[in-house]
Motif scaffolding. Structure first.
Motif, mmCIF file in Angstrom:
data_model
loop_
_atom_site.group_PDB
_atom_site.id
_atom_site.type_symbol
_atom_site.label_atom_id
_atom_site.label_comp_id
_atom_site.label_asym_id
_atom_site.label_seq_id
_atom_site.Cartn_x
_atom_site.Cartn_y
_atom_site.Cartn_z
ATOM 1 N N LYS A 27 25.628 68.465 114.277
ATOM 2 C CA LYS A 27 25.689 69.304 113.069
ATOM 3 C C LYS A 27 26.642 68.676 112.050
ATOM 4 C CE LYS A 27 23.192 72.428 115.130
ATOM 5 N NZ LYS A 27 23.815 73.670 115.622
ATOM 6 N N PRO A 28 26.255 68.608 110.756
ATOM 7 C CA PRO A 28 27.080 67.922 109.755
ATOM 8 C C PRO A 28 28.499 68.468 109.617
ATOM 9 C CG PRO A 28 24.875 68.289 108.898
ATOM 10 C CD PRO A 28 24.950 69.037 110.204
ATOM 11 N N HIS A 29 28.728 69.760 109.864
ATOM 12 C CA HIS A 29 30.080 70.301 109.676
ATOM 13 C C HIS A 29 31.033 69.869 110.780
ATOM 14 C CE1 HIS A 29 28.774 73.298 112.697
ATOM 15 N NE2 HIS A 29 30.047 73.495 112.909
ATOM 16 N N ARG A 30 30.514 69.224 111.835
ATOM 17 C CA ARG A 30 31.370 68.837 112.958
ATOM 18 C C ARG A 30 32.004 67.465 112.773
ATOM 19 N NH1 ARG A 30 27.275 71.312 117.322
ATOM 20 N NH2 ARG A 30 28.243 73.359 117.560
ATOM 21 N N TYR A 31 31.618 66.712 111.730
ATOM 22 C CA TYR A 31 32.233 65.408 111.463
ATOM 23 C C TYR A 31 32.304 65.211 109.945
ATOM 24 C CZ TYR A 31 27.229 64.437 111.312
ATOM 25 O OH TYR A 31 25.887 64.507 111.045
ATOM 26 N N PRO A 32 33.404 64.671 109.426
ATOM 27 C CA PRO A 32 33.558 64.560 107.972
ATOM 28 C C PRO A 32 32.839 63.362 107.362
ATOM 29 C CG PRO A 32 35.536 63.816 109.077
ATOM 30 C CD PRO A 32 34.634 64.335 110.161
ATOM 31 N N SER A 33 32.509 62.343 108.141
ATOM 32 C CA SER A 33 31.822 61.169 107.607
ATOM 33 C C SER A 33 30.341 61.473 107.393
ATOM 34 C CB SER A 33 31.998 59.982 108.553
ATOM 35 O OG SER A 33 31.674 60.338 109.874
ATOM 36 N N ILE A 34 29.621 60.542 106.739
ATOM 37 C CA ILE A 34 28.202 60.782 106.450
ATOM 38 C C ILE A 34 27.423 60.986 107.750
ATOM 39 C CG2 ILE A 34 26.120 59.841 105.401
ATOM 40 C CD1 ILE A 34 28.188 60.471 103.326
ATOM 41 N N PHE A 56 42.884 69.623 104.478
ATOM 42 C CA PHE A 56 43.771 70.198 103.472
ATOM 43 C C PHE A 56 43.535 71.697 103.356
ATOM 44 C CE2 PHE A 56 44.200 65.775 102.220
ATOM 45 C CZ PHE A 56 45.541 65.709 101.872
ATOM 46 N N THR A 57 42.274 72.104 103.453
ATOM 47 C CA THR A 57 41.901 73.514 103.548
ATOM 48 C C THR A 57 40.796 73.597 104.593
ATOM 49 O OG1 THR A 57 40.110 73.458 101.914
ATOM 50 C CG2 THR A 57 42.359 73.749 101.071
ATOM 51 N N SER A 58 40.311 74.804 104.854
ATOM 52 C CA SER A 58 39.221 74.948 105.820
ATOM 53 C C SER A 58 37.918 74.350 105.289
ATOM 54 C CB SER A 58 38.999 76.425 106.153
ATOM 55 O OG SER A 58 38.666 77.147 104.971
ATOM 56 N N PHE A 116 33.075 71.482 101.586
ATOM 57 C CA PHE A 116 32.155 72.622 101.577
ATOM 58 C C PHE A 116 32.545 73.500 100.403
ATOM 59 C CE2 PHE A 116 31.119 71.297 105.830
ATOM 60 C CZ PHE A 116 29.817 71.763 106.024
ATOM 61 N N TRP A 117 31.783 73.441 99.314
ATOM 62 C CA TRP A 117 32.185 74.157 98.108
ATOM 63 C C TRP A 117 31.492 75.508 97.978
ATOM 64 C CZ3 TRP A 117 28.451 70.292 97.635
ATOM 65 C CH2 TRP A 117 27.249 70.686 97.076
ATOM 66 N N ASP A 118 30.471 75.763 98.744
ATOM 67 C CA ASP A 118 29.728 77.013 98.588
ATOM 68 C C ASP A 118 29.371 77.550 99.963
ATOM 69 O OD1 ASP A 118 28.476 79.110 97.442
ATOM 70 O OD2 ASP A 118 26.698 78.022 96.781
ATOM 71 N N LYS A 154 29.155 80.696 110.820
ATOM 72 C CA LYS A 154 29.657 81.202 112.100
ATOM 73 C C LYS A 154 31.137 80.938 112.290
ATOM 74 C CE LYS A 154 25.165 80.428 114.305
ATOM 75 N NZ LYS A 154 24.434 79.696 115.379
ATOM 76 N N GLN A 155 31.721 80.098 111.426
ATOM 77 C CA GLN A 155 33.132 79.760 111.605
ATOM 78 C C GLN A 155 34.047 80.834 111.015
ATOM 79 O OE1 GLN A 155 33.410 75.761 109.890
ATOM 80 N NE2 GLN A 155 33.296 74.929 111.960
#
Length: 452
Positions: A191-198, A371-373, A412-414, A451-452
């Motif tokens: 899932k993309p939210h589990r790693y910050p890289s592309i 830096f933030t969630s 994650f802006w939205d 879900k987070q």
């Protein structure tokens, strides 16, 4: 065309079967509710003292009817703009800039919960907008060579589908079907939210199948509240499609409608904590012969066992994160596999990509900070060498001894919509080949973020 139509028919049939099963289950539940309602009417005509327990029974049955089968879903997807340096041919090593746009993937995951202890999970994925074959361009093959790679799935890939049964009394689990292999971060952190890289790893696909899934069965046992042991018996690789540029990755059986199962593989794993939730460490060991899964019998008459050992961690503490993995691989009788593959014809002919290393190695380390969630920065360094050791007359190829280092962010802006940016530099040990860069910008969504 016939292959694509057959695949489409298979997926349509599969979903039809699932829909029929759901209808049957619902009809049975409705019938049970009707019987209980009749019982309530009969009970109402008798004494009031008997009506109270009957009403309780009806309420309980109604709750069960609404709960199962219970369907839930999630989804994710992203597209990427990339600008990178590449080369015209082996005779011209002056890099030039190439730009690409890619609709990498769109995935839809569904779960049919059959009861409190059993469920069916599946994932349908559109890859690169939906293709059945891809063209690869290699500037170092002669004076620039176009290659065609056949991929499984046609327009739609049924990436995974499996049945899960939990045994609460023994804290164990059975999984049957096509499921992710617990062997590398690229196969676990999907899932993309589990790693910050592309993507989770920029070099993993050069050694093993990326986002690796196999058909088979797996048993799992939880112990002491923090330890999970798994043992799986799955379909093996096919050494006919081992290639220089991705070692055993091409042996992942996706070229035909079926998998040859003359050689099965085992996957053993032990996990401390929970790797997916960034609180774990794991060790895995994969082993499986590949000779009998070849279609052209007689080209290779010796065993060609693949062994892969991996150690992985993904951990976060107060915003600081570390994701790392070390893989060590070995291909038995690799020189004889090279000879067997070199004489293949047609689409299976490897041309200049027949040579294979006997041993391969991969290391990866990523450090991140939240830096933030919703905003995370990272730096990452990776190395892969698929010619760490060779057998027979095969020579080591330093072009496949690759190191990368990169940095970027995930935002994650939205809530579920995200943007990722990554700048990467890559160099090989091939003398005279310049270091190159790649800059990527990705836009996408991941509904699991809710879900987070």
């Amino acid at each position: 065309m016939a292959l694509a139509l057959a695949k489409k028919s298979f997926f349509l049939s599969l979903f039809t079967i699932l829909a029929i099963q759901a209808e049957i289950a619902y009809a049975q539940a409705e019938a049970a509710s009707s019987v209980l309602s009749d019982s309530e009417t009969t009970t109402d005509s008798s004494s009031a003292s008997e009506a109270v327990p009957a009403q309780i029974s009806v309420a309980s049955a109604s709750t069960k009817t609404k709960s199962f089968p219970d369907f839930s879903y999630t989804s994710y997807g992203y597209m990427t703009f990339t600008q990178k340096e590449t080369f015209r041919s082996v005779a011209n090593l002056d890099p030039y800039v190439k730009r690409t746009l890619d609709l990498n993937e769109f995935a839809f995951e569904g779960t049919y919960k059959l009861n409190d202890h059993a469920k069916i999970e599946f994932e349908v994925e559109f890859e690169h907008g939906g293709v059945g074959s891809t063209m690869e361009y290699d500037p170092f093959e002669e004076f620039g060579e176009f290659e065609q790679e056949i991929e499984k799935g046609g327009e739609v890939v049924l990436k995974e589908i499996y049945y899960v049964k939990d045994f609460a009394n023994t804290n164990s689990q059975l999984k049957v079907g096509k499921f992710p292999m617990f062997i590398s971060l690229g196969s676990i952190l999907t899932k993309p939210h589990r790693y910050p890289s592309i993507i989770a790893s920029d070099v993993e696909a050069r050694m093993i199948p990326y986002s690796w899934n196999e058909m088979g069965l797996q048993v799992q046992q939880k112990m002491f509240g923090f330890l999970t042991a798994r043992a799986a018996l799955v379909s093996g690789l096919n050494s006919e499609f081992f290639r220089t540029y991705n070692w055993v990755g091409g042996g992942y059986q996706r070229h035909f409608e079926y998998n040859n199962a003359d050689n099965l593989a085992t996957l053993l794993n032990i996990e401390f904590g929970d790797l997916k939730k960034a609180k774990g460490f794991a060790l895995s060991y994969y082993s499986g012969n590949t000779t009998d899964n070849r279609h052209k019998l007689g080209k290779v008459s010796v065993e060609a066992e693949v062994k892969i050992l991996s150690a992985m961690t993904n951990y976060k503490y107060k915003g600081f994160g570390i994701a790392a993995q070390v893989l060590r691989g070995e291909l038995q009788n690799s020189d004889l596999v090279v000879l067997g593959n070199a004489t293949l014809g047609g689409l299976a002919k490897p041309k200049a990509f027949a040579p294979l290393g006997h041993k391969a190695e991969l290391e990866s380390l990523q450090l991140s900070y939240d830096f933030t969630s919703d905003f995370t920065v990272f730096v990452k360094g990776e190395h892969v060498n698929t010619f760490a050791d060779v057998q027979g007359s095969v020579n080591k190829n330093p072009r496949y001894d690759v190191s990368t280092r990169s940095a970027g962010f995930m935002w994650f802006w939205d809530q579920a919509a995200f943007m990722k940016a990554e700048y990467l530099r890559e160099r090989t040990e091939l003398l005279g080949l310049p270091e190159t860069y790649q800059a990527s910008l990705s836009f996408g969504f991941d509904l699991d973020k809710f879900k987070q």
